[in-house]
Design a protein around this motif. Structure first.
Motif, PDB file in Angstrom:
ATOM      1  N   ALA A   1      56.887  -2.002  69.200  1.00 45.11           N
ATOM      2  CA  ALA A   1      55.953  -2.632  69.260  1.00 45.11           C
ATOM      3  C   ALA A   1      55.575  -3.919  70.671  1.00 45.11           C
ATOM      4  O   ALA A   1      56.401  -4.604  70.123  1.00 45.11           O
ATOM      5  N   ILE A   2      54.781  -3.778  70.958  1.00 44.72           N
ATOM      6  CA  ILE A   2      54.516  -4.382  72.372  1.00 44.72           C
ATOM      7  C   ILE A   2      53.423  -5.826  71.968  1.00 44.72           C
ATOM      8  O   ILE A   2      52.189  -4.809  71.864  1.00 44.72           O
ATOM      9  N   ASP A   3      53.280  -6.445  71.592  1.00 44.58           N
ATOM     10  CA  ASP A   3      52.467  -7.730  71.373  1.00 44.58           C
ATOM     11  C   ASP A   3      51.906  -6.842  69.754  1.00 44.58           C
ATOM     12  O   ASP A   3      52.755  -6.327  69.267  1.00 44.58           O
ATOM     13  N   GLY A   4      50.475  -7.049  69.281  1.00 46.95           N
ATOM     14  CA  GLY A   4      50.384  -6.275  68.187  1.00 46.95           C
ATOM     15  C   GLY A   4      49.557  -5.444  69.081  1.00 46.95           C
ATOM     16  O   GLY A   4      49.100  -4.081  68.109  1.00 46.95           O
ATOM     17  N   ASN A   5      49.088  -4.823  70.162  1.00 41.35           N
ATOM     18  CA  ASN A   5      47.863  -4.292  69.921  1.00 41.35           C
ATOM     19  C   ASN A   5      48.494  -3.076  70.984  1.00 41.35           C
ATOM     20  O   ASN A   5      48.408  -1.828  71.997  1.00 41.35           O
ATOM     21  N   LYS A   6      49.871  -2.791  71.284  1.00 41.25           N
ATOM     22  CA  LYS A   6      49.821  -2.091  72.486  1.00 41.25           C
ATOM     23  C   LYS A   6      52.261  -1.186  71.482  1.00 41.25           C
ATOM     24  O   LYS A   6      52.257  -1.908  71.877  1.00 41.25           O
ATOM     25  N   THR A   7      51.828   0.321  71.364  1.00 40.92           N
ATOM     26  CA  THR A   7      52.647   0.915  70.591  1.00 40.92           C
ATOM     27  C   THR A   7      53.166   1.877  71.274  1.00 40.92           C
ATOM     28  O   THR A   7      52.780   2.466  72.210  1.00 40.92           O
ATOM     29  N   TYR A   8      54.791   1.755  71.820  1.00 38.91           N
ATOM     30  CA  TYR A   8      55.192   3.007  72.874  1.00 38.91           C
ATOM     31  C   TYR A   8      56.099   3.701  72.001  1.00 38.91           C
ATOM     32  O   TYR A   8      57.071   2.980  70.905  1.00 38.91           O
ATOM     33  N   PHE A   9      56.815   5.077  72.038  1.00 36.69           N
ATOM     34  CA  PHE A   9      57.565   4.980  71.291  1.00 36.69           C
ATOM     35  C   PHE A   9      58.534   6.017  71.916  1.00 36.69           C
ATOM     36  O   PHE A   9      58.475   6.778  72.918  1.00 36.69           O
ATOM     37  N   ASP A  10      59.645   5.893  71.590  1.00 38.39           N
ATOM     38  CA  ASP A  10      60.653   6.138  72.401  1.00 38.39           C
ATOM     39  C   ASP A  10      61.868   7.180  71.520  1.00 38.39           C
ATOM     40  O   ASP A  10      62.029   7.479  70.676  1.00 38.39           O
ATOM     41  N   THR A  11      61.995   7.683  73.020  1.00 34.17           N
ATOM     42  CA  THR A  11      63.261   9.338  71.784  1.00 34.17           C
ATOM     43  C   THR A  11      64.303   8.657  72.412  1.00 34.17           C
ATOM     44  O   THR A  11      65.088   9.551  71.511  1.00 34.17           O
TER      45      THR A  11
END
Length: 139
Positions: free
Chosen positions: A78-88
Protein backbone atom coordinates in the motif's frame (compact mmCIF):
# COMPACT_ATOMS: atom_id res chain seq x y z
CA UNK A 1 -3.40 -29.18 -19.22
CA UNK A 2 -1.21 -27.36 -16.69
CA UNK A 3 0.56 -24.20 -17.81
CA UNK A 4 4.23 -23.53 -17.07
CA UNK A 5 5.03 -19.89 -16.36
CA UNK A 6 8.49 -18.65 -15.37
CA UNK A 7 9.33 -22.08 -14.01
CA UNK A 8 6.05 -22.37 -12.09
CA UNK A 9 3.09 -24.57 -12.87
CA UNK A 10 0.32 -22.07 -12.13
CA UNK A 11 -2.42 -24.69 -11.92
CA UNK A 12 -0.49 -26.63 -9.27
CA UNK A 13 0.48 -23.37 -7.54
CA UNK A 14 -3.19 -22.35 -7.26
CA UNK A 15 -4.24 -25.77 -5.99
CA UNK A 16 -1.40 -25.82 -3.43
CA UNK A 17 -2.64 -22.44 -2.17
CA UNK A 18 -6.16 -23.82 -1.75
CA UNK A 19 -7.61 -22.02 -4.77
CA UNK A 20 -9.60 -23.67 -7.52
CA UNK A 21 -7.76 -23.15 -10.82
CA UNK A 22 -10.57 -21.51 -12.79
CA UNK A 23 -9.86 -20.31 -16.32
CA UNK A 24 -9.71 -16.67 -15.19
CA UNK A 25 -7.42 -17.39 -12.21
CA UNK A 26 -5.06 -19.42 -14.38
CA UNK A 27 -4.99 -16.71 -17.06
CA UNK A 28 -4.32 -13.96 -14.52
CA UNK A 29 -1.66 -16.06 -12.77
CA UNK A 30 0.06 -16.65 -16.11
CA UNK A 31 0.14 -12.89 -16.72
CA UNK A 32 1.34 -12.18 -13.17
CA UNK A 33 4.15 -14.71 -13.02
CA UNK A 34 5.31 -14.82 -16.65
CA UNK A 35 7.75 -11.92 -16.15
CA UNK A 36 9.39 -12.95 -12.90
CA UNK A 37 9.10 -10.90 -9.73
CA UNK A 38 7.30 -7.61 -10.23
CA UNK A 39 4.95 -5.06 -8.72
CA UNK A 40 1.67 -4.52 -10.51
CA UNK A 41 -1.53 -2.59 -9.94
CA UNK A 42 -4.95 -4.08 -10.60
CA UNK A 43 -5.47 -1.56 -13.39
CA UNK A 44 -2.25 -2.54 -15.16
CA UNK A 45 -3.02 -6.26 -14.84
CA UNK A 46 -6.47 -5.60 -16.26
CA UNK A 47 -4.88 -3.77 -19.23
CA UNK A 48 -2.54 -6.74 -19.78
CA UNK A 49 -5.50 -9.14 -19.61
CA UNK A 50 -7.47 -7.14 -22.17
CA UNK A 51 -4.42 -7.02 -24.48
CA UNK A 52 -4.06 -10.82 -24.11
CA UNK A 53 -7.77 -11.35 -24.93
CA UNK A 54 -8.56 -12.60 -21.43
CA UNK A 55 -12.25 -11.79 -20.85
CA UNK A 56 -12.18 -10.39 -17.32
CA UNK A 57 -13.61 -7.32 -15.61
CA UNK A 58 -11.57 -4.94 -13.46
CA UNK A 59 -13.66 -6.04 -10.44
CA UNK A 60 -12.70 -9.67 -11.08
CA UNK A 61 -9.03 -8.67 -11.33
CA UNK A 62 -9.28 -6.90 -7.95
CA UNK A 63 -11.07 -9.89 -6.39
CA UNK A 64 -8.51 -12.33 -7.81
CA UNK A 65 -5.55 -10.27 -6.61
CA UNK A 66 -7.02 -10.14 -3.11
CA UNK A 67 -7.70 -13.91 -3.18
CA UNK A 68 -4.09 -14.54 -4.28
CA UNK A 69 -2.86 -12.25 -1.48
CA UNK A 70 -4.97 -14.02 1.16
CA UNK A 71 -3.65 -17.37 -0.12
CA UNK A 72 -0.05 -16.16 0.24
CA UNK A 73 0.71 -15.99 -3.49
CA UNK A 74 1.06 -12.20 -3.55
CA UNK A 75 2.02 -9.47 -1.15
CA UNK A 76 0.03 -6.24 -1.05
CA UNK A 77 2.08 -3.03 -0.99
CA UNK A 78 0.00 0.00 0.00
CA UNK A 79 1.34 3.38 -1.05
CA UNK A 80 -0.57 6.18 0.65
CA UNK A 81 -4.19 5.22 1.03
CA UNK A 82 -5.10 5.31 -2.61
CA UNK A 83 -2.47 3.32 -4.53
CA UNK A 84 -1.91 -0.39 -4.06
CA UNK A 85 0.54 -2.65 -5.82
CA UNK A 86 0.70 -6.42 -5.70
CA UNK A 87 4.13 -8.00 -5.41
CA UNK A 88 4.84 -11.46 -6.80
CA UNK A 89 7.86 -11.69 -4.45
CA UNK A 90 6.41 -12.77 -1.11
CA UNK A 91 9.78 -13.09 0.65
CA UNK A 92 10.77 -10.82 3.55
CA UNK A 93 11.75 -7.51 1.95
CA UNK A 94 10.88 -3.81 1.78
CA UNK A 95 10.30 -1.29 -1.00
CA UNK A 96 11.46 1.92 -2.62
CA UNK A 97 8.66 3.99 -4.18
CA UNK A 98 9.79 6.39 -6.90
CA UNK A 99 7.46 9.38 -6.77
CA UNK A 100 6.46 10.82 -10.12
CA UNK A 101 7.02 7.47 -11.80
CA UNK A 102 4.72 5.44 -9.55
CA UNK A 103 7.33 2.69 -9.60
CA UNK A 104 8.11 0.22 -6.82
CA UNK A 105 11.51 -1.45 -6.40
CA UNK A 106 12.47 -4.16 -3.92
CA UNK A 107 14.87 -3.55 -1.04
CA UNK A 108 16.32 -6.82 0.30
CA UNK A 109 15.03 -7.71 3.78
CA UNK A 110 18.49 -7.30 5.28
CA UNK A 111 18.77 -3.85 3.63
CA UNK A 112 16.63 -2.22 6.33
CA UNK A 113 17.17 -2.46 10.07
CA UNK A 114 14.27 -1.98 12.47
CA UNK A 115 15.63 -0.96 15.86
CA UNK A 116 12.61 -1.11 18.12
CA UNK A 117 8.99 -1.94 17.58
CA UNK A 118 6.20 -0.84 19.88
CA UNK A 119 4.58 -3.55 21.96
CA UNK A 120 1.49 -4.94 20.25
CA UNK A 121 -1.84 -4.30 22.00
CA UNK A 122 -3.21 -7.06 24.23
CA UNK A 123 -4.27 -10.10 22.25
CA UNK A 124 -2.41 -9.00 19.11
CA UNK A 125 0.90 -9.97 17.53
CA UNK A 126 3.13 -8.31 14.95
CA UNK A 127 2.85 -10.24 11.71
CA UNK A 128 5.15 -8.23 9.48
CA UNK A 129 6.67 -4.77 9.18
CA UNK A 130 6.45 -3.07 5.79
CA UNK A 131 8.85 -0.23 5.05
CA UNK A 132 8.32 1.99 2.00
CA UNK A 133 11.13 4.43 1.31
CA UNK A 134 10.02 7.23 -0.99
CA UNK A 135 12.46 8.50 -3.62
CA UNK A 136 12.56 11.36 -6.10
CA UNK A 137 15.21 12.83 -8.39
CA UNK A 138 17.59 15.24 -6.67
CA UNK A 139 16.69 18.86 -7.20
Amino acid sequence: MATETAGRNVTDMLRAAGLRPTRQRVSLAELLYSRGDRHISAELLHEEAVAADVPVSLATVYNTLHQFTEAGLLREVAIDGNKTYFDTNVSDHHHFFIEGENRVIDIPGEGVGIGRLPEAPAGMEVVRVDVVVRLRERR
